[in-house]
Design a protein around this motif. Structure first.
Motif, PDB file in Angstrom:
ATOM      1  N   LEU A  28       0.823  -1.208   0.000  1.00  0.00           N
ATOM      2  CA  LEU A  28       0.000   0.000   0.000  1.00  0.00           C
ATOM      3  C   LEU A  28       0.856   1.257   0.000  1.00  0.00           C
ATOM      4  O   LEU A  28       0.510   2.252  -0.643  1.00  0.00           O
ATOM      5  CB  LEU A  28      -0.929  -0.004   1.225  1.00  0.00           C
ATOM      6  N   ALA A  29       1.995   1.211   0.694  1.00  0.00           N
ATOM      7  CA  ALA A  29       2.897   2.367   0.719  1.00  0.00           C
ATOM      8  C   ALA A  29       3.403   2.678  -0.687  1.00  0.00           C
ATOM      9  O   ALA A  29       3.474   3.847  -1.088  1.00  0.00           O
ATOM     10  CB  ALA A  29       4.077   2.090   1.655  1.00  0.00           C
ATOM     11  N   TYR A  30       3.750   1.654  -1.441  1.00  0.00           N
ATOM     12  CA  TYR A  30       4.191   1.861  -2.825  1.00  0.00           C
ATOM     13  C   TYR A  30       3.071   2.462  -3.671  1.00  0.00           C
ATOM     14  O   TYR A  30       3.271   3.418  -4.430  1.00  0.00           O
ATOM     15  CB  TYR A  30       4.646   0.535  -3.442  1.00  0.00           C
ATOM     16  N   ILE A  31       1.870   1.881  -3.541  1.00  0.00           N
ATOM     17  CA  ILE A  31       0.745   2.334  -4.359  1.00  0.00           C
ATOM     18  C   ILE A  31       0.385   3.782  -4.049  1.00  0.00           C
ATOM     19  O   ILE A  31       0.248   4.622  -4.948  1.00  0.00           O
ATOM     20  CB  ILE A  31      -0.473   1.419  -4.126  1.00  0.00           C
ATOM     21  N   VAL A  32       0.224   4.093  -2.755  1.00  0.00           N
ATOM     22  CA  VAL A  32      -0.159   5.452  -2.362  1.00  0.00           C
ATOM     23  C   VAL A  32       0.967   6.433  -2.672  1.00  0.00           C
ATOM     24  O   VAL A  32       0.717   7.564  -3.103  1.00  0.00           O
ATOM     25  CB  VAL A  32      -0.533   5.495  -0.865  1.00  0.00           C
ATOM     26  N   GLY A  33       2.220   6.027  -2.455  1.00  0.00           N
ATOM     27  CA  GLY A  33       3.348   6.906  -2.754  1.00  0.00           C
ATOM     28  C   GLY A  33       3.399   7.281  -4.217  1.00  0.00           C
ATOM     29  O   GLY A  33       3.617   8.446  -4.578  1.00  0.00           O
ATOM     30  N   ILE A  34       3.214   6.303  -5.096  1.00  0.00           N
ATOM     31  CA  ILE A  34       3.219   6.572  -6.535  1.00  0.00           C
ATOM     32  C   ILE A  34       2.027   7.445  -6.915  1.00  0.00           C
ATOM     33  O   ILE A  34       2.151   8.378  -7.725  1.00  0.00           O
ATOM     34  CB  ILE A  34       3.212   5.254  -7.321  1.00  0.00           C
ATOM     35  N   LEU A 149       7.622   4.236   6.820  1.00  0.00           N
ATOM     36  CA  LEU A 149       6.566   3.968   7.793  1.00  0.00           C
ATOM     37  C   LEU A 149       6.126   2.505   7.709  1.00  0.00           C
ATOM     38  O   LEU A 149       5.853   1.870   8.728  1.00  0.00           O
ATOM     39  CB  LEU A 149       5.371   4.890   7.539  1.00  0.00           C
ATOM     40  N   ALA A 150       6.065   1.979   6.478  1.00  0.00           N
ATOM     41  CA  ALA A 150       5.701   0.572   6.307  1.00  0.00           C
ATOM     42  C   ALA A 150       6.765  -0.342   6.908  1.00  0.00           C
ATOM     43  O   ALA A 150       6.440  -1.378   7.499  1.00  0.00           O
ATOM     44  CB  ALA A 150       5.511   0.263   4.821  1.00  0.00           C
ATOM     45  N   ASN A 151       8.042   0.029   6.776  1.00  0.00           N
ATOM     46  CA  ASN A 151       9.111  -0.734   7.423  1.00  0.00           C
ATOM     47  C   ASN A 151       8.898  -0.784   8.930  1.00  0.00           C
ATOM     48  O   ASN A 151       9.109  -1.829   9.566  1.00  0.00           O
ATOM     49  CB  ASN A 151      10.475  -0.106   7.142  1.00  0.00           C
ATOM     50  N   PHE A 152       8.476   0.337   9.498  1.00  0.00           N
ATOM     51  CA  PHE A 152       8.238   0.404  10.939  1.00  0.00           C
ATOM     52  C   PHE A 152       7.062  -0.488  11.322  1.00  0.00           C
ATOM     53  O   PHE A 152       7.135  -1.247  12.303  1.00  0.00           O
ATOM     54  CB  PHE A 152       7.965   1.843  11.353  1.00  0.00           C
ATOM     55  N   ILE A 153       5.975  -0.417  10.555  1.00  0.00           N
ATOM     56  CA  ILE A 153       4.802  -1.246  10.844  1.00  0.00           C
ATOM     57  C   ILE A 153       5.165  -2.724  10.772  1.00  0.00           C
ATOM     58  O   ILE A 153       4.719  -3.533  11.598  1.00  0.00           O
ATOM     59  CB  ILE A 153       3.666  -0.914   9.861  1.00  0.00           C
ATOM     60  N   ASN A 154       6.004  -3.084   9.791  1.00  0.00           N
ATOM     61  CA  ASN A 154       6.423  -4.477   9.647  1.00  0.00           C
ATOM     62  C   ASN A 154       7.407  -4.914  10.718  1.00  0.00           C
ATOM     63  O   ASN A 154       7.702  -6.113  10.848  1.00  0.00           O
ATOM     64  CB  ASN A 154       7.073  -4.691   8.275  1.00  0.00           C
ATOM     65  N   GLY A 155       7.949  -3.962  11.478  1.00  0.00           N
ATOM     66  CA  GLY A 155       8.930  -4.297  12.501  1.00  0.00           C
ATOM     67  C   GLY A 155      10.225  -4.802  11.909  1.00  0.00           C
ATOM     68  O   GLY A 155      10.868  -5.702  12.454  1.00  0.00           O
ATOM     69  N   GLU A 156      10.659  -4.200  10.780  1.00  0.00           N
ATOM     70  CA  GLU A 156      11.876  -4.621  10.098  1.00  0.00           C
ATOM     71  C   GLU A 156      12.830  -3.442   9.971  1.00  0.00           C
ATOM     72  O   GLU A 156      12.447  -2.292  10.166  1.00  0.00           O
ATOM     73  CB  GLU A 156      11.531  -5.151   8.694  1.00  0.00           C
ATOM     74  N   LEU A 157      14.074  -3.739   9.622  1.00  0.00           N
ATOM     75  CA  LEU A 157      15.098  -2.701   9.469  1.00  0.00           C
ATOM     76  C   LEU A 157      15.208  -1.847  10.733  1.00  0.00           C
ATOM     77  O   LEU A 157      15.319  -0.623  10.670  1.00  0.00           O
ATOM     78  CB  LEU A 157      14.802  -1.815   8.242  1.00  0.00           C
ATOM     79  N   TRP A 158      15.183  -2.509  11.869  1.00  0.00           N
ATOM     80  CA  TRP A 158      15.207  -1.796  13.144  1.00  0.00           C
ATOM     81  C   TRP A 158      16.576  -1.184  13.417  1.00  0.00           C
ATOM     82  O   TRP A 158      17.551  -1.443  12.723  1.00  0.00           O
ATOM     83  CB  TRP A 158      14.821  -2.753  14.278  1.00  0.00           C
ATOM     84  N   PRO A 180      14.171   3.444  16.936  1.00  0.00           N
ATOM     85  CA  PRO A 180      13.202   3.263  15.848  1.00  0.00           C
ATOM     86  C   PRO A 180      13.733   3.965  14.589  1.00  0.00           C
ATOM     87  O   PRO A 180      13.201   4.990  14.145  1.00  0.00           O
ATOM     88  CB  PRO A 180      11.934   3.930  16.394  1.00  0.00           C
ATOM     89  N   SER A 181      14.792   3.416  14.025  1.00  0.00           N
ATOM     90  CA  SER A 181      15.503   4.090  12.935  1.00  0.00           C
ATOM     91  C   SER A 181      14.645   4.250  11.691  1.00  0.00           C
ATOM     92  O   SER A 181      14.903   5.129  10.863  1.00  0.00           O
ATOM     93  CB  SER A 181      16.783   3.320  12.586  1.00  0.00           C
ATOM     94  N   GLN A 182      13.622   3.419  11.549  1.00  0.00           N
ATOM     95  CA  GLN A 182      12.729   3.581  10.398  1.00  0.00           C
ATOM     96  C   GLN A 182      12.048   4.955  10.437  1.00  0.00           C
ATOM     97  O   GLN A 182      11.837   5.588   9.396  1.00  0.00           O
ATOM     98  CB  GLN A 182      11.650   2.490  10.383  1.00  0.00           C
ATOM     99  N   LEU A 183      11.712   5.400  11.660  1.00  0.00           N
ATOM    100  CA  LEU A 183      11.065   6.706  11.803  1.00  0.00           C
ATOM    101  C   LEU A 183      12.060   7.838  11.567  1.00  0.00           C
ATOM    102  O   LEU A 183      11.686   8.892  11.041  1.00  0.00           O
ATOM    103  CB  LEU A 183      10.436   6.830  13.188  1.00  0.00           C
ATOM    104  N   TYR A 184      13.314   7.635  11.961  1.00  0.00           N
ATOM    105  CA  TYR A 184      14.341   8.643  11.656  1.00  0.00           C
ATOM    106  C   TYR A 184      14.459   8.812  10.139  1.00  0.00           C
ATOM    107  O   TYR A 184      14.538   9.933   9.623  1.00  0.00           O
ATOM    108  CB  TYR A 184      15.708   8.212  12.206  1.00  0.00           C
ATOM    109  N   GLU A 185      14.479   7.671   9.440  1.00  0.00           N
ATOM    110  CA  GLU A 185      14.605   7.727   7.984  1.00  0.00           C
ATOM    111  C   GLU A 185      13.362   8.332   7.341  1.00  0.00           C
ATOM    112  O   GLU A 185      13.465   9.079   6.356  1.00  0.00           O
ATOM    113  CB  GLU A 185      14.870   6.321   7.439  1.00  0.00           C
TER     114      GLU A 185
END
Length: 279
Positions: A28-34, A149-158, A180-185
């Motif tokens: 959804l992040a890809y779709i909405v972003g595009i 934000l999607a990375n954060f929701i998925n709990g990945e790339l911490w 929460p480095s996903q939020l920093y990014e």
């Protein structure tokens, strides 16, 4: 370790599930972003102010380009991840390459995919490669923000272990509170970069083809390298030479290329587009 940590919001990575089909937050992040990037680009093309007159392309041209750049992002992002981050794994099991739903995308690969889409589309239509690239880079931080934000929701790339008051314990990352480095990014690579480019566009950057591309590359490279100090390196790679990470290493040529685009754009006189036609 801090006395208290923020609880990680356990949001289901799957937004909607209908039988065997599932719509994930990441997709959804890809779709909405595009979609939002496309709408923002259309608004820029329709406005005479950023160009000092009529834009050097039509909204219909960019409508067609959206399909090209979408393919470029997906193919480039996946191929970049395979080559830069986990080549041995995919070499052992090539079928894993097409399993995008398992995750694994590289920004730097996606950026190269966008470059290929820009060059091929512009040449096929007889349009300026730099102008199409400028528009793409001006709107790209929207997708980057939503993707992080999607990375954060998925709990990945911490992030790395931390003792800051806003540290979180991520599922699957051990018992240690982490940045929460996903939020920093999301904030630096997304919102801050979007704001800087919007200011540049308002100041007339689109009149100097290639300037927005250069600014995007330079600011993103700096923001990404800064965030890498807080982000845990990919486990299959770890730290590279001197404590560098792959994200830092890939950002070096991006930054240098950005400087080249900025210097070239500023060395040329601004464009003098045709005046908007009177009704």
């Amino acid at each position: 370790m801090p006395l208290a940590v923020l609880p990680f919001p356990r949001i289901d990575p799957v937004l909607v599930s209908i039988g065997p089909f599932a719509i994930r937050w990441y997709a959804l992040a890809y779709i909405v972003g595009i979609l939002l990037g496309w709408l923002y680009a259309r608004a820029l093309i329709r406005s005479a102010r950023p160009w000092g007159g009529r834009a050097p392309l039509d909204v219909l041209d960019f409508d067609d380009f959206v399909v090209w750049v979408t393919v470029g992002i997906i193919l480039g992002g996946r191929v970049g991840y395979v080559l830069f981050y986990n080549f041995e794994h995919f070499l052992a099991d090539p079928l894993e390459i097409v399993k995008l739903w398992k995750g694994g995308m590289s920004f730097h690969g996606g950026f190269l995919g966008c470059v290929a889409a820009v060059v091929l589309f512009a040449r096929s239509r007889g349009l300026s490669i730099l102008t199409i690239g400028d528009l793409t880079c001006a709107v790209a931080p929207i997708g980057i923000f939503l993707g992080r934000l999607a990375n954060f929701i998925n709990g990945e790339l911490w992030g790395r272990p931390a003792d800051v008051p806003w540290a979180m314990v991520f599922p699957g990352a051990g018992p240690w509170p982490r940045h929460p480095s996903q939020l920093y990014e999301a904030g630096l690579e997304g919102l801050l970069l979007l704001a800087i480019l919007a200011i540049a566009v308002r100041a007339g950057a689109l009149k100097r083809p290639g300037l927005v591309i250069g600014l995007f590359a330079c600011v993103y490279a700096v923001a990404r390298s800064f965030c890498e100090f807080f982000r845990e390196p990919d486990p299959q790679l770890g730290f590279l030479w001197g404590g560098l990470t792959m994200g830092m290493v890939l950002s070096v040529p991006l930054f240098l290329a950005g400087l080249g685009f900025v210097a070239a754009a500023l060395s040329r006189p601004p464009l003098r587009p045709a005046r908007a036609e009177s009704p």
